[in-house]
Each structure stands twice: as C-alpha cells, then as structure tokens.
Scaffold this active site. Sequence first.
Site, mmCIF file in Angstrom:
data_model
loop_
_atom_site.group_PDB
_atom_site.id
_atom_site.type_symbol
_atom_site.label_atom_id
_atom_site.label_comp_id
_atom_site.label_asym_id
_atom_site.label_seq_id
_atom_site.Cartn_x
_atom_site.Cartn_y
_atom_site.Cartn_z
ATOM 1 N N GLN A 130 0.811 -1.217 0.000
ATOM 2 C CA GLN A 130 0.000 0.000 0.000
ATOM 3 C C GLN A 130 0.839 1.259 0.000
ATOM 4 O OE1 GLN A 130 -1.513 -1.169 4.061
ATOM 5 N NE2 GLN A 130 -1.557 1.050 4.370
ATOM 6 N N ASN A 294 -0.745 -9.414 4.808
ATOM 7 C CA ASN A 294 -0.662 -7.979 5.030
ATOM 8 C C ASN A 294 -0.491 -7.273 3.680
ATOM 9 O OD1 ASN A 294 -0.568 -5.564 6.421
ATOM 10 N ND2 ASN A 294 1.407 -5.917 7.373
#
Length: 344
Positions: A130, A294
């Site tokens: 991200q 994750n």
Amino acid sequence: MNRVLVIALLGLAVASAAVFKEEEYQLMFGKFMTQYNKKYTHDNFFYRYTVFKANMDKITLANKQKHTYKLGMNEMGDMTHAEFKATKLGYNHVDRSYLRSKNTCATPNKKIPASVNWVTAGAVTHVKNQGQCGSCWSFSATGALEGAVQIASGTLTPLSEQQLIDCSTAQGNQGCNGGLMDDAFQYVISNGGLETETGYPYSATGPNNCMASGTMASTCTGYCDVTPGSETALAQAVAQQPVSVAIEADQNCFQFYSGGVLSDPTCGTNLDHGVLAVGYGTYQGTQKYWYVKNSWGASWGVDGYVLIAKDTGGVGECGIASLPSYPTGASTVGGKAKKPARKH
C-alpha cells in the site's frame, strides 16, 4: 559502500546508550540503504540515521526477551513510530454494531478443519504494498473478493485497490485517509463489479477523480458480517474462504514482525488496520495461529504474511475476531457492468 557515505557516517558523533558500536550501526545503515534503495538529502540524512539506530536497538532488545515471535529490520526502519502509524494503517473504526447485527450470516454447522491454507490452495494473489497511503482497507477487501471469485470460478485475478480508493467515497471511504472493508464491498455491489489491478493501477494517492471504465472483472452480490468476538465463528468463515479482518497493528511488535507466532500484550484491540485472514494452523506442533496476509510488501514479515496467535479468548489477539466480514455471491464479470461507476 559509497565513499562519501562512509565519510559522512564516520563523521557522526551520537551520544546514546547504544546497543552496537558506532561502526556497526554505520555498516548496518549502509546495507539498509542499499537493500531498500533509500535516498536522503543532506538535510535529512543524519535524522534518518538516528531513527534507524533507535529502531535497531528496539528490535535487538526485544529479541533478547522470551517472545514467541521475532522482530527484524525492514524498509520501515528509518520511520519514527508516529510516521509509521500515520502512513501504514488506515482502518477507520466506527461503531456499526447495529448494521452488522442485521447482516450476520449463518455459518455452516459442520466440523471445522484442523488447518486451512488458501495460499497453497491457489485462492490468494501476490502480496501487494500500500505504500505510504492509509488504504489497507482496500487491499483487505480486494483480497477477500479475489479469493471468493477464485473459489467460485477457478479464476484468480488481482483486483483494483485504486478503484476503491477513488470511487467508493459515496459509501463512506476516504481513500488514503482510511476506510472500511464493508463499505468497499457495498461499492462493488452497487457498481456491479471491480476492475483488474492492471486496468486501474495503484498510485498510493487519493481519493482522486473516479476513472472507472465500467469494464469489470469480478463482482459480488452481498457480504456477511461474522459474529463478533468469536474465534470459532471466524474459523468457520475462514474454512469457507479468505476473510477480511481488522486488527490493531500500531505497535513495534507488528511494525518489525519477522517470524514466529505473534502473541504480545502490547498488540491490543484498538482496531486500526485492515488485513486478510487466509488460513489457520499450528506452528511447530504447539502454537495455534491465524495465517494473515498484510499489504506492506513481501519484504515485511514472513514473505508479507504474519502468524497471529489463535484461540486466545475474547476478540482474539490484536482484536482479529472483532469485526470480520467477507463477500458473498462472488463471480467473474464479462464486459461492461450493468450499472456504470459513479463519477465523483
């Protein structure tokens, strides 16, 4: 190591209760810069070096304690704890207990398998990153939908987080300033689908103007909120498909996690990060764990994954059983969506 870098490091004089000798810090920092392609200006070089040293000390001292997990240096080693919290999380926890109570689905009343691994089953895409954008919620949501579609159709297609960032503000999401997985699922339902990661690539910015083309790859017709505070209900859900979960991830034990089963009282239940539960099992024959994907890249944790202690009671370790959810009625989509994406 670059000669200029060596000279600069040798010229530093830092007074602290150091764990390593100054020359050792300098060597480690040089390797860190090379490994993660770090570039600094003359003005911020020394500051990032001192932050790195402090983080290296935290990691080393923590590993001397008797934990069930290990910490290790990663690309966030030059970030302060405040910077880490401000840029790597993004789950906006709001009280949705009433709405969730109306959207809880019955789970199959059957024996739960001893272990589940949707990665080896082929229902999980590559580990994504991200960047410095609080968009974890979008990665959790796409991961859940990617898995659900693969299980239903046999097709595994990486989906667009950026479309969720740019286009789901009407559902309540705030792009890099945070959001919720349920609101992302609602957007997919309302929009008639989601584009591929390639078709609407990630930029780690936004929300920007919604640029959805209407050519969708995958969709869902609904989503379920798992009974909160029940690791048994979560296991039943994960046995069916990958599940979006919210956890607290703002502590050092998570920032620098590198292996073992994460079990630590500092990993609380103040939910701030959206991740994806992709399985569960037993580590070295004794420690039960949740297998969690994750969105901080494959260099974090164990190739981008973390093992979080399972069956610890209450809402679970790091709050993992607090607010799980997953999409239903998932399928691939051919051509244009029936309802075009809304422009904001």
